[in-house]
Design an enzyme around this catalytic site. Structure first.
Site, PDB file in Angstrom:
ATOM      1  CB  SER A   1      37.812  44.240  32.499  1.00  0.00           C
ATOM      2  OG  SER A   1      37.095  43.411  33.399  1.00  0.00           O
ATOM      3  CE  LYS A   2      44.069  46.081  36.265  1.00  0.00           C
ATOM      4  NZ  LYS A   2      44.024  47.139  37.223  1.00  0.00           N
ATOM      5  NE  ARG A   3      34.266  42.623  35.422  1.00  0.00           N
ATOM      6  CZ  ARG A   3      33.431  41.907  34.725  1.00  0.00           C
ATOM      7  NH1 ARG A   3      32.935  40.797  35.217  1.00  0.00           N
ATOM      8  NH2 ARG A   3      33.070  42.276  33.509  1.00  0.00           N
ATOM      9  CG  HIS A   4      36.940  38.711  31.902  1.00  0.00           C
ATOM     10  ND1 HIS A   4      36.659  40.004  31.521  1.00  0.00           N
ATOM     11  CD2 HIS A   4      35.749  38.113  32.090  1.00  0.00           C
ATOM     12  CE1 HIS A   4      35.353  40.175  31.462  1.00  0.00           C
ATOM     13  NE2 HIS A   4      34.772  39.044  31.810  1.00  0.00           N
ATOM     14  N   GLY A   5      41.040  38.024  34.282  1.00  0.00           N
ATOM     15  CA  GLY A   5      42.429  37.541  34.303  1.00  0.00           C
ATOM     16  C   GLY A   5      43.334  38.635  33.771  1.00  0.00           C
TER      17      GLY A   5
END
Ligand code: GLU
Length: 467
Positions: free
Chosen positions: A247-251
Site C-alpha cells: 500500500s501507499k505506506r510502502h511508497g
C-alpha cells in the site's frame, strides 16, 4: 493448455483510481499469455460503479498501459455502454428459468441471514422466491420492485483447475442465489463480468486472487447460459517489504509515479514480470524473452514481496544498457524541468560519465545539472576544507598552465599529472580542490573528463573567480 481455441485474455480494471502495481502486474501476465499464444488481449473497463468511476481514472489506466507497452488488441470496451446487452441476457435467463424475481426486502434478507446464523448455519438468502416445481410462491407485495436472482445449483460442487492454485472446489450449497440485477434493473458486478467474458470469447482469465470467491458463481452463471467456461488463474497479491499488503505506506503504488521517479518502462516490465513469476533463475530478460518464456505453470502460488532495492538494481541495468542517444532523449525533459539546458550537443557524453552509477533517470538529471545548470559555487564548509592556501596556489598554477593547453581529455590529464609532479602532490590533493572550485562539489566523475566537458573558458572563468 487443453483448449484448442485461439487464446483470448482480458484485463478488466475498475476505473476508480490510477493503475496500481498489482493491477499492472496482473495485466502484464494476461498480456504475456495472449502474446505467447499469438492470441488476443482485450481491455475492458468495468465502470458500472458510476459513483466511484471517472474518465480521469480511465485515462490514467490507458496511459499506464501505454507506458508499459501493453496495448490491447481489442477494446477498451466499456460496461456502461453494454447495458442493453445485459438487460437482454437477464430477460433470456428469466424466460429460461435460470433466474427469478425476488421481492424480499434487504431487511427481510438480513433477518433470514440472522435466523440462519442463530441456527448455526451459514448466513444466506432462504430461497423464499426461488421457483421450484410444485412450489407456490408468495403473493407479490404491491408496488415493490424485485431484484433478479440467479438460480444457483443447490447440489454438487463447482470446481475448476486453477492455472495458478491447482484444483479449487466449492460446495454449491455454500453459494447463495446471487443478485444479478438490482430493483432499478441495473446489473450487478459478477453478472456483467460473466456476460462480457462470454461475449468477448475469453478463454483464459488471469486475475487477482481476491476474486477466487467470485469464480464459482461466475462459472455457474456461464453454465446456465450455455457458455464455454474459461480457464482461470488467480494470482496471489503483492506484499510490502514488511509482509503487509502493498500500500501507499510502502511508497508509490501508482504505476505512473514510477515514470515520474525516473524508472524505465522496460525495467518496470522486467521487475513486475519477475514478481510472482519465474523462469529458472533468470532475473534480467527482455520483453520478447518474457513473452517467449511465459507459462502460467511458473506463476508462484504464494504472495510475492515488493523489493525497492531490486527494482533499483533492475532499473540501473536498463539505464546502463540504453544507447547514449536514447538515454539523452529520455533524460532531456527531466533536465529541462529542472531549468537546465538539455540542448547541449554533448549531452550524451555528459550522461555517459554518470550512467554506470545511476539508479534512476531522475538521479541522472540531477547529476547532469552539473553541466546543464548554472554554476553553483561550493558551500563555505567545502571551501574551507579543501581550498586551503596551498590548494589555491596549486589551482592558480594549474590555471596558468591550462590557458596554454589543448582542451582534450589526454591533454588535460597530462597537465594534471605534470602539476602533481612539479608540486610533489598526490592526485586527490589537486583533483579535489579542482572539483570544489570548478563544480562546487567534492565528488564528481573523473576530473579530467569533467573539465573537458565544462570547456576551457568556463573552467578558467570559475578558477579566476576564486581569487
Ligand atoms: N474489475 C475487477 C477489478 O478491478 C477485475 C475483475 C476481473 O478481472 O474479473 O478488480
Amino acid at each position: 493448455m487443453t483448449s484448442s481455441k485461439p487464446v483470448r485474455t482480458r484485463f478488466a480494471p475498475s476505473p476508480t483510481g490510477f493503475l496500481h502495481l498489482g493491477g499492472a502486474r496482473t495485466a502484464l501476465f494476461s498480456w504475456a499469455f495472449a502474446r505467447h499464444h499469438q492470441g488476443v488481449f482485450v481491455l475492458r473497463v468495468e465502470d458500472t460503479d458510476v459513483e466511484r468511476s471517472s474518465d480521469a481514472a480511465v485515462q490514467a489506466i490507458l496511459d499506464s498501459m501505454d507506458w508499459l507497452g501493453m496495448q490491447p488488441d481489442e477494446g477498451p470496451f466499456y460496461q456502461m455502454k453494454r447495458l442493453d446487452r445485459y438487460a437482454e441476457v437477464l430477460q433470456g435467463m428469466l424466460a429460461a428459468g435460470t433466474a427469478y424475481h425476488c421481492y424480499s426486502t434487504p431487511e427481510e434478507v438480513e433477518a433470514m441471514r440472522e435466523a440462519a446464523r442463530a441456527a448455526g448455519r451459514k448466513p444466506r438468502y432462504d430461497g423464499t422466491w426461488r421457483p421450484e416445481p410444485g412450489k407456490t410462491l408468495p403473493a407479490i407485495p404491491e408496488g415493490r420492485k424485485p431484484v433478479i436472482r440467479f438460480k444457483n445449483p443447490q447440489l454438487g460442487v463447482t470446481s475448476w483447475e486453477d492455472m495458478v492454485k491447482g484444483r479449487i472446489t466449492f460446495d454449491n450449497e455454500e453459494l447463495d442465489d446471487l443478485i444479478i440485477a438490482r430493483p432499478d434493473g441495473t446489473p450487478t458486478y459478477n453478472f456483467c463480468v460473466v456476460v462480457d467474458d462470454w461475449d468477448m470469447g475469453i478463454t483464459h482469465v488471469i486475475r487477482g486472487d481476491d476474486h477466487v470467491n467470485n469464480t464459482p458463481r461466475q462459472i455457474n452463471i456461464l453454465q446456465a447460459l450455455g457458455a464455454d467456461v474459461p480457464q482461470y488463474g488467480h494470482v496471489p497479491m503483492i506484499l510490502g517489504p514488511d509482509g503487509q499488503k502493498l500500500s501507499k505506506r510502502h511508497g508509490a503504488v501508482n504505476v505512473m509515479e514510477y515514470d515520474a521517479q525516473g524508472y524505465l518502462p522496460e525495467a518496470m516490465v522486467n521487475y513486475l514480470a519477475r514478481l510472482g513469476w519465474s523462469h529458472g533463475d533468470a532475473e534480467l530478460f527482455s520483453r520478447d524473452e518474457f513473452v517467449a518464456w511465459f507459462d502460467t505453470r511458473n506463476l508462484s502460488r504464494s504472495a510475492s514481496q515488493w523489493d525497492p532495492k531490486k527494482l533499483n538494481w533492475v532499473n540501473a541495468h536498463y539505464i546502463k544498457a540504453l544507447d547514449a542517444e536514447t538515454l539523452a532523449s529520455r533524460v532531456a525533459p527531466r533536465i529541462e524541468r529542472r531549468g537546465g539546458n538539455a540542448q547541449r550537443p554533448d549531452l550524451a557524453e555528459i550522461l555517459a560519465l554518470f550512467k554506470d552509477r545511476a539508479e534512476t533517470l531522475e538521479q541522472l538529471a540531477d547529476d547532469a545539472m552539473l553541466f546543464c545548470g548554472p554554476y553553483q559555487p561550493a558551500p563555505d564548509e567545502l571551501v574551507q576544507q579543501h581550498l586551503t592556501p596551498a590548494a589555491r596556489e596549486a589551482l592558480a598554477a594549474f590555471a596558468a598552465a591550462a590557458s596554454q593547453t589543448d582542451w582534450t581529455r589526454e591533454a588535460v590529464s597530462a597537465l594534471i599529472k605534470a602539476q602533481l609532479a612539479e608540486r610533489g602532490l598526490k592526485m586527490p590533493q589537486l583533483a579535489i580542490p579542482l572539483r570544489v572550485a570548478v563544480t562546487g562539489r567534492a565528488q564528481t566523475p573523473a576530473v579530467d573528463a569533467v573539465l573537458v566537458l565544462l570547456g576551457k573558458d568556463e573552467v578558467l572563468k570559475r578558477l579566476a573567480s576564486l581569487a
